[in-house]
Design an enzyme around this catalytic site. Sequence first.
Site, short mmCIF file in Angstrom:
data_model
loop_
_atom_site.label_atom_id
_atom_site.label_comp_id
_atom_site.label_asym_id
_atom_site.label_seq_id
_atom_site.Cartn_x
_atom_site.Cartn_y
_atom_site.Cartn_z
CG ASP A 1 -2.22 0.80 0.91
OD1 ASP A 1 -2.16 1.69 0.03
OD2 ASP A 1 -3.25 0.58 1.57
C1 NOJ Z 1 -4.12 3.76 0.11
C2 NOJ Z 1 -5.28 2.84 0.32
O1 NOJ Z 1 -5.16 2.19 1.55
C3 NOJ Z 1 -5.46 1.80 -0.78
O2 NOJ Z 1 -6.71 1.19 -0.60
C4 NOJ Z 1 -5.34 2.41 -2.13
O3 NOJ Z 1 -5.52 1.42 -3.11
C5 NOJ Z 1 -3.99 3.06 -2.26
N1 NOJ Z 1 -3.84 4.10 -1.26
C6 NOJ Z 1 -3.76 3.65 -3.64
O4 NOJ Z 1 -4.56 4.77 -3.83
#
Ligand code: NOJ
Length: 746
Positions: A293
């Site tokens: 993430d």
């Molecule tokens: C953070 C989030 O937790 C995740 O769900 C998302 O896909 C990513 N950022 C990318 O935007």
Amino acid sequence: MRSFIFHNRFLAALLLPLSTLIFSCTGPVPMVVNNLDRQVDSVLSLMTLDEKIGQMTLYTSDMDQTGAFVRKEYEEDIKYGRVGSIFNAYGADYTRKLQDLAIKNTRLRIPLLFGYDVIHGHRTIFPVPLAEASSWDMKSIEHAARIAAIEASAEGLHWTFAPMCDIARDPRWGRIVEGSGEDPYLGSEIARARVRGFQGNSLGEVNTVVACVKHYAAYGAAQAGRDYHTTDMSQRLLREVYLPPYKAAIDEGALTVMSSFNDLDGIPATANKFLLSDVLRGEWGFDGFVVTDYNSIGELINHGVAADQAEAAAISLEAGIDMDMQAGIYPATLSNLVDKQLVSEELINIAVRRILKVKFQLGLFEDPYKYCSTEREKTLLMTPGHQEAARDMARKSFVLLKNENQLLPLSKNLKRIAVVGPLADSRQDLIGSWSAAGDWSKAVTLLEGVRAAVPQAQVQYVKGCEITGTSTDNIKQAVEVAKSADVVILAVGEAAWMSGEAASRSDIGLPGVQQTLVEAVYKTGKPVVVVLMNGRPLTIKWIDSHIPAILETWFAGTQAGNAIADVLFGDYNPSGKLPVTFPDNLGQVPVYYSMRNTGRPFEAANKYTSKYLDGPNEPLYVFGYGLSYTKFEYSPLVLDKNILTENDTISISVTVKNTGELAGEEVVQLYVHDKVASVAPPVKTLKGFKKIRIDAGEEKIVQFVLTPADLAFYRADMTYGWEKGAFRIDVGTNSRDVVSAEFNLQ
Ligand code: NOJ
């Protein structure tokens, strides 16, 4: 054996000795290659270490921002092969421009992969995932994901960061809105449906996108519902409840996985060998790639498990992370780590192989621009068909929580309707969080939906108060309008930003002074319908005990207002069922239907039983709950046998009769209870459901077939299997109101 055109003449020439058949010509070089792994290895064998690390790097563009920081130099990074994938960039022209930078400037011209959070629609926004889950309608959920993929791929995207498969049992956690609720069985079915929808029949087709199963793992069990917080649980709970939806999505063919922000039992998911290597690859055989993430590798330092970036990179790679999202730590450290022999280049090769393989599967080596078509973009976004599907999905997602004296559906002959509340004409909130490239200004509000449904009625609108804030100044005006109306439609709830990432709440009641507004409108004595818009279960006990009709509509997307009007005025008979329990009060949280009985189950007459002194154990609305404008009656269960043996099946049938005056859909739910086992069994576990339509006065027989495998669980010694003995089957309209029967497994 498959023949294809290799877009990249340079690469094709280098690969010449490796291919099995080459035609020489002046145009693109046709090649016949017989094996995906061989193609991947051919490319890998040409790559320098830095080029490999570039493939393991993912940066956001500045077109959209979904995390704390953006790296401004991403275009330079593309040119120099320092990044292999980009997210938050879409549009045929823009993705073509970025793809050009990679293809025209880098030595091997390896195509970029474009990812984005296409969670519940891309341009046409469908209801938030928790709402879609309330439909219990797998075909519609798959269809919604299919449309999302069609629109996203028409704008150059190859990869969506969905489905979100996190089980969530704490409504304080804002990201409960992005998932499918509290139950692993329902969550798994939905995860599968979404993967089918996104990835379609073949990733080689231009209207499919690669799915990314997230957030692996147990992100939804954040302590106290606070986002990013620690999760800590037994292996049994992890395996029985939290892991199944991720696994289901992978079994369905999802090619990528995203590691979660949280630590599990003290080990951050991004550095968690047990999760990423032992379970994901070892036990489940996953062979796609794992991305972190946003900046998760960097956050290992905050977690306190890495002293510096180099250590963070090494432990992530060794745990099984193939791609670094946004931290820029793989590119900053890996080359040096390999030089110093602190990490093995073979681990890097393994990661790059997995990433290249997905690019091959998408057909990007054949044509890196295949998704960048302005023609498709012009014709495939926000089509009337997509709007109709969004409207249909929305009305299927609504849950009728209360309908005293059949106040709903409202007559279309009503003369004066008051539409009141801070969400009644709020356009921006309707598309919810994570609404990708959705344009909130195109959403249909409740007020607009009502006006369109009953054009001859006099519809008066007063906001009454803001969603948050303390001013009660406008409540008086709302009361005046309510007094002059035949009925009041009162839209209250949360703002879209109040759920989603970094949006946990410690109080899940109505925000601001909305409760005061509801009470003031109620006191007019007029019939009131409360329409809820929210991203999580709310504590709405007062509303439940005073207001005659309550419709839960979550955040219903682009077509919200039309869909709500369809239900309010009876053009659609509601059929949604809660995928998550609504607590009676916050003190009960976590409260879910499949709890264990305890050694002292509650008895009113006995002080020393499991209970609260100041409130009930029962939630306000149980899992699986939802009313219809018609009534369904369940006959006693019919089992084809009382004794099930190990290689046999058991059939359970129930006759469901529509005793009302309208045709309707019912979600018939089947729960199992193991009466005695080596591990205290949950009081009920969902094992099947069927959504059926029954005409007024008609009945239908619904049959479920179970095998011993459906009765399996993690036994006391953590082996997975069933134990012989007595089982109770409950079938019903929700997890509480059921008809039951028993059988023995021998
Ligand atoms: C953070 C989030 O937790 C995740 O769900 C998302 O896909 C990513 N950022 C990318 O935007």
